[in-house]
Scaffold this motif. Sequence first.
Motif, PDB file in Angstrom:
ATOM      1  N   CYS A  20       8.604 -17.588  -4.015  1.00 42.77           N
ATOM      2  CA  CYS A  20       8.279 -17.653  -2.585  1.00 42.77           C
ATOM      3  C   CYS A  20       9.035 -16.599  -1.791  1.00 42.77           C
ATOM      4  O   CYS A  20       8.471 -15.985  -0.869  1.00 42.77           O
ATOM      5  N   ILE A  21      10.309 -16.372  -2.131  1.00 39.45           N
ATOM      6  CA  ILE A  21      11.091 -15.344  -1.442  1.00 39.45           C
ATOM      7  C   ILE A  21      10.473 -13.968  -1.677  1.00 39.45           C
ATOM      8  O   ILE A  21      10.336 -13.160  -0.748  1.00 39.45           O
ATOM      9  N   PHE A  22      10.074 -13.713  -2.916  1.00 38.43           N
ATOM     10  CA  PHE A  22       9.442 -12.434  -3.223  1.00 38.43           C
ATOM     11  C   PHE A  22       8.133 -12.282  -2.456  1.00 38.43           C
ATOM     12  O   PHE A  22       7.850 -11.205  -1.909  1.00 38.43           O
ATOM     13  N   LEU A  23       7.341 -13.358  -2.381  1.00 39.16           N
ATOM     14  CA  LEU A  23       6.092 -13.311  -1.611  1.00 39.16           C
ATOM     15  C   LEU A  23       6.370 -12.992  -0.151  1.00 39.16           C
ATOM     16  O   LEU A  23       5.633 -12.222   0.477  1.00 39.16           O
ATOM     17  N   GLY A  24       7.406 -13.595   0.406  1.00 42.60           N
ATOM     18  CA  GLY A  24       7.751 -13.324   1.796  1.00 42.60           C
ATOM     19  C   GLY A  24       8.100 -11.865   2.030  1.00 42.60           C
ATOM     20  O   GLY A  24       7.682 -11.262   3.028  1.00 42.60           O
ATOM     21  N   ILE A  25       8.836 -11.274   1.090  1.00 40.19           N
ATOM     22  CA  ILE A  25       9.191  -9.858   1.209  1.00 40.19           C
ATOM     23  C   ILE A  25       7.941  -8.988   1.120  1.00 40.19           C
ATOM     24  O   ILE A  25       7.764  -8.035   1.895  1.00 40.19           O
ATOM     25  N   VAL A  26       7.053  -9.330   0.190  1.00 36.56           N
ATOM     26  CA  VAL A  26       5.802  -8.574   0.055  1.00 36.56           C
ATOM     27  C   VAL A  26       4.970  -8.676   1.329  1.00 36.56           C
ATOM     28  O   VAL A  26       4.414  -7.683   1.806  1.00 36.56           O
ATOM     29  N   ALA A  27       4.906  -9.877   1.905  1.00 38.33           N
ATOM     30  CA  ALA A  27       4.113 -10.074   3.120  1.00 38.33           C
ATOM     31  C   ALA A  27       4.633  -9.228   4.275  1.00 38.33           C
ATOM     32  O   ALA A  27       3.852  -8.659   5.045  1.00 38.33           O
ATOM     33  N   LEU A  28       5.937  -9.125   4.400  1.00 40.91           N
ATOM     34  CA  LEU A  28       6.538  -8.421   5.535  1.00 40.91           C
ATOM     35  C   LEU A  28       6.617  -6.916   5.338  1.00 40.91           C
ATOM     36  O   LEU A  28       6.772  -6.163   6.310  1.00 40.91           O
ATOM     37  N   THR A  29       6.515  -6.456   4.094  1.00 36.75           N
ATOM     38  CA  THR A  29       6.725  -5.026   3.836  1.00 36.75           C
ATOM     39  C   THR A  29       5.575  -4.362   3.089  1.00 36.75           C
ATOM     40  O   THR A  29       5.573  -3.128   2.957  1.00 36.75           O
ATOM     41  N   GLY A  30       4.597  -5.135   2.609  1.00 33.20           N
ATOM     42  CA  GLY A  30       3.584  -4.567   1.727  1.00 33.20           C
ATOM     43  C   GLY A  30       2.177  -4.579   2.269  1.00 33.20           C
ATOM     44  O   GLY A  30       1.224  -4.760   1.506  1.00 33.20           O
ATOM     45  N   GLY A  31       2.000  -4.353   3.558  1.00 31.02           N
ATOM     46  CA  GLY A  31       0.665  -4.385   4.140  1.00 31.02           C
ATOM     47  C   GLY A  31      -0.025  -3.042   4.224  1.00 31.02           C
ATOM     48  O   GLY A  31      -1.150  -2.960   4.711  1.00 31.02           O
ATOM     49  N   GLY A  32       0.609  -1.984   3.739  1.00 34.74           N
ATOM     50  CA  GLY A  32       0.009  -0.663   3.801  1.00 34.74           C
ATOM     51  C   GLY A  32      -0.055  -0.015   2.432  1.00 34.74           C
ATOM     52  O   GLY A  32       0.670  -0.407   1.514  1.00 34.74           O
ATOM     53  N   SER A  33      -0.900   0.995   2.295  1.00 32.35           N
ATOM     54  CA  SER A  33      -1.066   1.668   1.007  1.00 32.35           C
ATOM     55  C   SER A  33      -0.439   3.056   0.985  1.00 32.35           C
ATOM     56  O   SER A  33      -0.428   3.706  -0.067  1.00 32.35           O
ATOM     57  N   LEU A  38       8.198   3.138   5.483  1.00 32.20           N
ATOM     58  CA  LEU A  38       9.638   2.928   5.351  1.00 32.20           C
ATOM     59  C   LEU A  38       9.982   1.596   4.699  1.00 32.20           C
ATOM     60  O   LEU A  38      10.996   1.469   4.016  1.00 32.20           O
ATOM     61  N   SER A  39       9.142   0.596   4.898  1.00 28.28           N
ATOM     62  CA  SER A  39       9.447  -0.725   4.346  1.00 28.28           C
ATOM     63  C   SER A  39       9.434  -0.749   2.826  1.00 28.28           C
ATOM     64  O   SER A  39       9.955  -1.687   2.209  1.00 28.28           O
ATOM     65  N   LEU A  40       8.880   0.288   2.194  1.00 29.13           N
ATOM     66  CA  LEU A  40       8.897   0.354   0.731  1.00 29.13           C
ATOM     67  C   LEU A  40      10.311   0.478   0.191  1.00 29.13           C
ATOM     68  O   LEU A  40      10.577   0.142  -0.969  1.00 29.13           O
ATOM     69  N   VAL A  41      11.218   0.953   1.030  1.00 26.11           N
ATOM     70  CA  VAL A  41      12.622   1.046   0.639  1.00 26.11           C
ATOM     71  C   VAL A  41      13.185  -0.350   0.359  1.00 26.11           C
ATOM     72  O   VAL A  41      14.117  -0.523  -0.427  1.00 26.11           O
ATOM     73  N   ALA A 130       5.105   1.746  -7.589  1.00 24.70           N
ATOM     74  CA  ALA A 130       4.272   0.743  -6.925  1.00 24.70           C
ATOM     75  C   ALA A 130       3.838  -0.349  -7.887  1.00 24.70           C
ATOM     76  O   ALA A 130       3.674  -1.511  -7.494  1.00 24.70           O
ATOM     77  N   MET A 131       3.636  -0.031  -9.152  1.00 25.92           N
ATOM     78  CA  MET A 131       3.184  -1.012 -10.130  1.00 25.92           C
ATOM     79  C   MET A 131       4.253  -2.053 -10.438  1.00 25.92           C
ATOM     80  O   MET A 131       3.960  -3.095 -11.036  1.00 25.92           O
ATOM     81  N   LEU A 132       5.497  -1.799 -10.042  1.00 27.38           N
ATOM     82  CA  LEU A 132       6.545  -2.801 -10.233  1.00 27.38           C
ATOM     83  C   LEU A 132       6.252  -4.069  -9.438  1.00 27.38           C
ATOM     84  O   LEU A 132       6.648  -5.168  -9.849  1.00 27.38           O
ATOM     85  N   VAL A 133       5.551  -3.946  -8.322  1.00 23.75           N
ATOM     86  CA  VAL A 133       5.299  -5.101  -7.457  1.00 23.75           C
ATOM     87  C   VAL A 133       4.376  -6.116  -8.140  1.00 23.75           C
ATOM     88  O   VAL A 133       4.725  -7.296  -8.263  1.00 23.75           O
ATOM     89  N   PRO A 134       3.164  -5.722  -8.606  1.00 21.56           N
ATOM     90  CA  PRO A 134       2.347  -6.710  -9.325  1.00 21.56           C
ATOM     91  C   PRO A 134       2.969  -7.176 -10.634  1.00 21.56           C
ATOM     92  O   PRO A 134       2.769  -8.334 -11.040  1.00 21.56           O
ATOM     93  N   VAL A 135       3.733  -6.314 -11.314  1.00 22.38           N
ATOM     94  CA  VAL A 135       4.415  -6.736 -12.541  1.00 22.38           C
ATOM     95  C   VAL A 135       5.407  -7.856 -12.238  1.00 22.38           C
ATOM     96  O   VAL A 135       5.473  -8.866 -12.956  1.00 22.38           O
ATOM     97  N   ALA A 136       6.178  -7.683 -11.171  1.00 18.08           N
ATOM     98  CA  ALA A 136       7.140  -8.725 -10.777  1.00 18.08           C
ATOM     99  C   ALA A 136       6.433 -10.029 -10.441  1.00 18.08           C
ATOM    100  O   ALA A 136       6.891 -11.117 -10.815  1.00 18.08           O
ATOM    101  N   ALA A 137       5.293  -9.941  -9.745  1.00 20.69           N
ATOM    102  CA  ALA A 137       4.546 -11.151  -9.387  1.00 20.69           C
ATOM    103  C   ALA A 137       4.072 -11.894 -10.631  1.00 20.69           C
ATOM    104  O   ALA A 137       4.177 -13.128 -10.720  1.00 20.69           O
ATOM    105  N   MET A 138       3.543 -11.168 -11.620  1.00 19.13           N
ATOM    106  CA  MET A 138       3.061 -11.808 -12.838  1.00 19.13           C
ATOM    107  C   MET A 138       4.200 -12.465 -13.611  1.00 19.13           C
ATOM    108  O   MET A 138       4.064 -13.588 -14.117  1.00 19.13           O
ATOM    109  N   LEU A 139       5.332 -11.782 -13.715  1.00 12.63           N
ATOM    110  CA  LEU A 139       6.462 -12.341 -14.453  1.00 12.63           C
ATOM    111  C   LEU A 139       7.036 -13.565 -13.741  1.00 12.63           C
ATOM    112  O   LEU A 139       7.413 -14.557 -14.386  1.00 12.63           O
ATOM    113  N   LEU A 140       7.130 -13.503 -12.415  1.00 13.13           N
ATOM    114  CA  LEU A 140       7.630 -14.653 -11.674  1.00 13.13           C
ATOM    115  C   LEU A 140       6.701 -15.849 -11.821  1.00 13.13           C
ATOM    116  O   LEU A 140       7.170 -16.999 -11.888  1.00 13.13           O
TER     117      LEU A 140
END
Length: 475
Positions: A20-33, A38-41, A130-140
């Motif tokens: 859930c914490i990871f989802l929250g971070i993705v929601a707040l920082t991952g809305g653009g392609s 800057l939020s990718l940092v 960028a592919m680290l993000v979906p990889v982390a979601a699958m592992l979590l």
Amino acid sequence: MLDRVGAAVGSDRGRFAAFCIFLGIVALTGGGSRADILSLVILRPAAFLATIYALWFIRKDDLMGVKVPLAVALGIIVIALLQLVPLPWQIWTELPGRQTAAEIDVLLGTEGQSRALSLAPSKTWNTAFAMLVPVAAMLLLAIQSSRYLRKALYALAAIAAASAAIGYLQAIGLRALHFYAVTHDHHPVGLFANKNHQAVLLVWLLMTIAWFTTLLDPAARKAKAQSAIALAAMFVIFPLILLSGSRAGLLAIFPGSMISLWLLSRAEIYQPAKAKPSRAKRIKIALLVVGLVVALAGVFSVLALSDRQAALSRLFGADPADELRWVYLPIIWQMVQDFFVAGAGFGAFAAAFKMYEPVDTLSTSYLNQAHVDPLQLVIEGGLPALALAIWGSAWIVAKLFALWRSGQTNQRNLAIYFLSTAGLLLAASLIDYPLRTPIMAVVFASLTAYLGISSVRMSRGTARQPSDSIGQGKQ
């Protein structure tokens, strides 16, 4: 003290909290392609830490459900890294699509230098990270116990609901809630930078809510209240899709609504009762209908006072950018033929397109993506990326076919829901690039992982035990 903290972090609840914490971070920082957000940092290091956390507590059996989608995601990373390996100049110039760059090298006197296969190495590095993000979601998701596996999907839906709520606030004039500098600032984009991505997420949310209702047990005490909330939420979400000003949303809302109604018709909670409903029940149903109508009327009334009429009119007006995409389509197809074997490099589409763009279409705007993602995948990744996509698609089809053949209502509902979700994202990817945003990538990666994990656990009839985990989680 440290033992207690370690046990809490590795417990069922701790792993769900991490997701859930990871989802929250993705929601707040991952809305653009875009690669320069800057939020990718914040997002990329968070994804790396989430991956390390998941690997610390994962066990071998957990990987069985996600091994294919995880292999596809890791395969993209491997291809991207291979595209960064320097090649001798003589070999590099023989690759398709490099002749123009080679001629420029000759004119500048820089010929003979080794070059990476990618035409834009920095963008290829960006794709790998960028592919680290979906990889982390699958592992979590893979380390979640059976108790929390479905709750993880509720958390995904909560993120979409939050995006809808923010979208309504943006629609009534709170433009300060737009989180990105490059965005559709006159549209209710929610957590995204792009109105089309918001619309696709909301259509997915409609179908998700409908699927959730198929899981309700009519005998449960709160089932009726939950079903009423589900209907109310769908009534509220529907107008926001139209008001987003997205043609993709307009095209998707009809099939999305039909699929949602079909799933609702399959929900046991909405099946007609054998006995006649009592007068009290009829009054409750009437009040519910009136409440929904009033809520819907209120939503339209509030939005009628804002400036969203312009967004609605733009849905049916001519868009020069959309018309230009049709002009570019033959050029994009030519790029597919030229880069089919080795690819131009992940993230290198914009750089490669400049060598093909006609002079008479040059302007202050530019084509950052192909807006036909399957073709762009081939342009950037070549034959290896196409092979990965076919492998992953075949795996999904096989899983859905197995669910349908089971004959069980819940599993068939899951098959309908997932097939609809995959169809929605594929259709949207034919005219846009929703999966290139971290939020949508996490949604798809999580659903794919859920499909694999749930099928493996149901076939084995086993639940994950935290004591079986690898690393410090092992007792």
